[in-house]
Design an enzyme around this catalytic site. Structure first.
Site, PDB file in Angstrom:
ATOM      1  N   HIS A 303       0.693  -1.276   0.046  1.00  0.00           N
ATOM      2  CA  HIS A 303       0.139  -0.052  -0.075  1.00  0.00           C
ATOM      3  C   HIS A 303       0.818   1.075   0.235  1.00  0.00           C
ATOM      4  O   HIS A 303       0.353   2.259  -0.185  1.00  0.00           O
ATOM      5  CB  HIS A 303      -0.761  -0.157   1.165  1.00  0.00           C
ATOM      6  N   ASP A 336       0.371  -7.752   1.331  1.00  0.00           N
ATOM      7  CA  ASP A 336       0.781  -6.423   1.428  1.00  0.00           C
ATOM      8  C   ASP A 336       2.317  -6.302   1.668  1.00  0.00           C
ATOM      9  O   ASP A 336       2.832  -5.492   2.461  1.00  0.00           O
ATOM     10  CB  ASP A 336       0.060  -5.763   2.827  1.00  0.00           C
ATOM     11  N   SER A 419       4.722   2.574   7.828  1.00  0.00           N
ATOM     12  CA  SER A 419       4.481   1.155   7.084  1.00  0.00           C
ATOM     13  C   SER A 419       5.700   1.045   6.378  1.00  0.00           C
ATOM     14  O   SER A 419       6.280   1.803   5.613  1.00  0.00           O
ATOM     15  CB  SER A 419       3.013   1.736   6.207  1.00  0.00           C
TER      16      SER A 419
END
Length: 575
Positions: A303, A336, A419
């Site tokens: 992402h 992910d 992230s």
């Protein structure tokens, strides 16, 4: 005082004169004389200053009475005892006028017999006066040993002896004024009072010298205090006389952190952590990644690179500030994870990988990233839990972007921008990839909320990340382990129920791992390797935590009866 009353010693019975035959009576023998007062005046004119000399006290006479002179015959002219006669003629006439004693002179100096005569006036009464500091004042005329009457131990003058009286009679000049006028009966002895151990000599110069020194010391103290106060006021107002330099630790004091401390871990890991700035058509984002090898491969979240799409740009910023462009190698939305590569950069330092299977709850961890684009941010915490089934994504609505993570939970602060960053252990080895947080608005997702950290962060275990990264680098795509069944995601009971049909065919793929294990539609799977599963998402997370080819033991409930079946996981492409 009674000046007319005799106060001398009374005659004893053995000293009273006895009448002698043929002697005239006392009253008859006394020649006629003028009245007493005129004779006293004549005597006073001849001897104006003759002081009276006291007798020695007798046995029955107190010491105070000893100071009174012996009485002379009643009709004699008063004369001071011990004073020098004016001349021989006067002395002879005086002897003729005196009454003669009734007996021969006593060789033992017994007082003469006879009737009482006129008395000398008593000394004036002396009032007590303050005693001088140096002792009782000595009457003048006697600086050392007194020349006149002697004194007893109490400082009271006594009558001179007989020989002393005879020695004083020939003096032609009258004595000085009476010492009795200056005598202090309440005073101390004649010697001045001094403290034991005081040095001999006058004390006044020493006190004066000591007082001078004390005054000088006080003056010096006052001057010093004034100067000090002025200097202090100047320093306070003007910041000091010289340039102020505050003490500080040297540069060497900041070195030498323990390798397993947060500072030591950060110093070791930061050179391998990078910040990604991604931009595409109408989208941009910021994330973190870390170096996998010296060839320039960098692992991050899917992402994070998603905004770049097919034609976007990815810029890499290293911890030292160097920047470089990167290109996408491969990505997988189901895990992910994504891999990008930088070219033309030398001296890359790969970050060592740990083993997530060895992690225990409570182990200390450090998270590194760029929350809200603040790169090289270091936070610390512990492992709060393991194997947390987390699903994230799903913004597309078709489920193609949903991620299933069997995550490590940590309380190390993780915020948007962290992230893709590494979660490292005490040896600065990567044990997880920071991917999701639970926000305060109860929305779960990978950066799905812009809220801050509340201590619920989740990281993809590095064992799963390593396998996916290797596949992405080698083939550009990742494989997923599968059991070959379609799940009913609307089932609300406990466990994961197999559906009745799949998207393109039956719910149980013919010839697949599930069919070979004997799984049928409507079966409910409740356990995987003895671990409970409560819904279909948890079952997917448990299966994807393994590799294709791994053997699993499932507990299946059919028509109320539970049975165990063994399944060997198959493989499916990420497409």
């Amino acid at each position: 005082m009674n000046e007319g009353t005799p106060t001398g010693p009374k005659a004893k019975w053995w000293s009273r004169p006895e009448p002698v035959q043929g002697a005239p009576e006392r009253a008859e023998a006394a020649p006629a004389t003028p009245p007493e007062e005129p004779r006293a005046a004549e005597a006073a004119e001849r001897e104006p200053s003759a002081p009276a000399v006291a007798q020695s006290p007798t046995e029955d006479t107190p010491a105070a009475a000893a100071a009174v002179p012996a009485p002379s015959p009643a009709k004699d002219v008063p004369a001071a005892v011990g004073s020098a006669p004016p001349g021989p003629a006067d002395a002879a006439a005086d002897r003729q006028q005196r009454p003669q004693p009734l007996h021969a002179p006593d060789p033992y100096a017994t007082p003469p017999y006879g009737g009482p005569g006129p008395w000398a006036p008593a000394p004036p009464v002396q009032r007590p006066v303050p005693t001088p500091p140096q002792g009782t004042f000595v009457p003048p005329g006697a600086p050392g040993a007194p020349a006149g009457p002697t004194t007893n131990g109490a400082g009271v003058p006594t009558a001179p002896s007989h020989q002393h009286r005879h020695q004083q009679e020939p003096h032609p000049h009258p004595q000085q004024p009476s010492q009795w006028l200056q005598y202090d009966p309440w005073g101390a002895p004649q010697q001045p009072l001094t403290h034991p151990g005081d040095p001999a000599g006058p004390a006044r110069p020493q006190k004066t010298r000591r007082g001078t020194l004390l005054v000088g010391a006080l003056l010096v103290a006052l001057v010093a205090g004034g100067v000090g106060g002025g200097v202090g006021a100047y320093v306070e107002r003007n910041g000091g006389i010289t340039r102020v330099e505050l003490p500080q630790a040297g540069p060497q004091d900041g070195k030498g952190r323990a390798p397993d401390s947060v500072a030591g871990i950060a110093a070791s890991a930061l050179p391998s952590v990078v910040t990604l700035h991604v931009s595409g058509v109408g989208e941009q984002g910021t994330g973190t990644g870390f170096v996998l090898d010296a060839k320039g491969h960098i692992l991050t979240n899917d992402h994070v690179v998603e905004p770049a799409g097919a034609d976007g740009t990815i810029n890499i910023t290293f911890s030292g500030g160097q920047t470089a462009k990167a290109k996408l190698v491969g990505k997988d939305s189901g895990y992910d994870l994504a891999v990008v590569r930088v070219l033309g950069v030398d001296g890359l330092k790969p970050l060592p990988l740990g083993n997530s299977e060895n992690v225990q709850v409570g182990d200390p961890v450090v998270a590194i990233g760029a929350p809200f684009d603040l790169q090289n941010t270091v936070t610390s915490g512990i492992i709060s839990a393991k194997e947390r089934p987390i699903t994230a994504g799903g913004e597309k609505g078709d489920g193609s972007d949903v991620s299933y993570v069997n995550a490590l939970q940590t309380d190390a602060p993780i915020n948007p921008g962290n992230s893709g960053g590494p979660l490292v252990d005490a040896q600065a080895r990567v044990i997880g990839i920071n991917s999701a947080i639970r926000a305060a608005d109860n929305t779960a997702g990978l950066e799905g909320s812009q809220g801050g950290s509340i201590g619920l962060g989740f990281a993809i275990p590095i064992n799963q990340g390593k396998r996916v990264a290797e596949e992405l680098i080698n083939t550009g795509r990742a494989t997923h382990p599968v059991i070959g069944v379609t799940l009913d995601m609307k089932f609300t009971g406990d466990g994961a129920r197999v559906g009745t049909k799949g998207a393109d065919g039956p719910a149980v793929t013919p010839g697949g791992p599930g069919a070979r294990a004997g799984i049928r539609p409507r079966d409910v799977i409740t356990e995987v390797n003895g671990q409970k599963v409560h819904n279909g998402q948890e079952l997917i997370v448990k299966i994807r935590a393994h590799r294709p080819g791994d053997r699993l033991e499932l507990t299946v409930v059919r028509s109320g009866t539970a049975r165990k079946v063994a399944v060997t996981l198959g493989s499916a492409d990420s497409d």
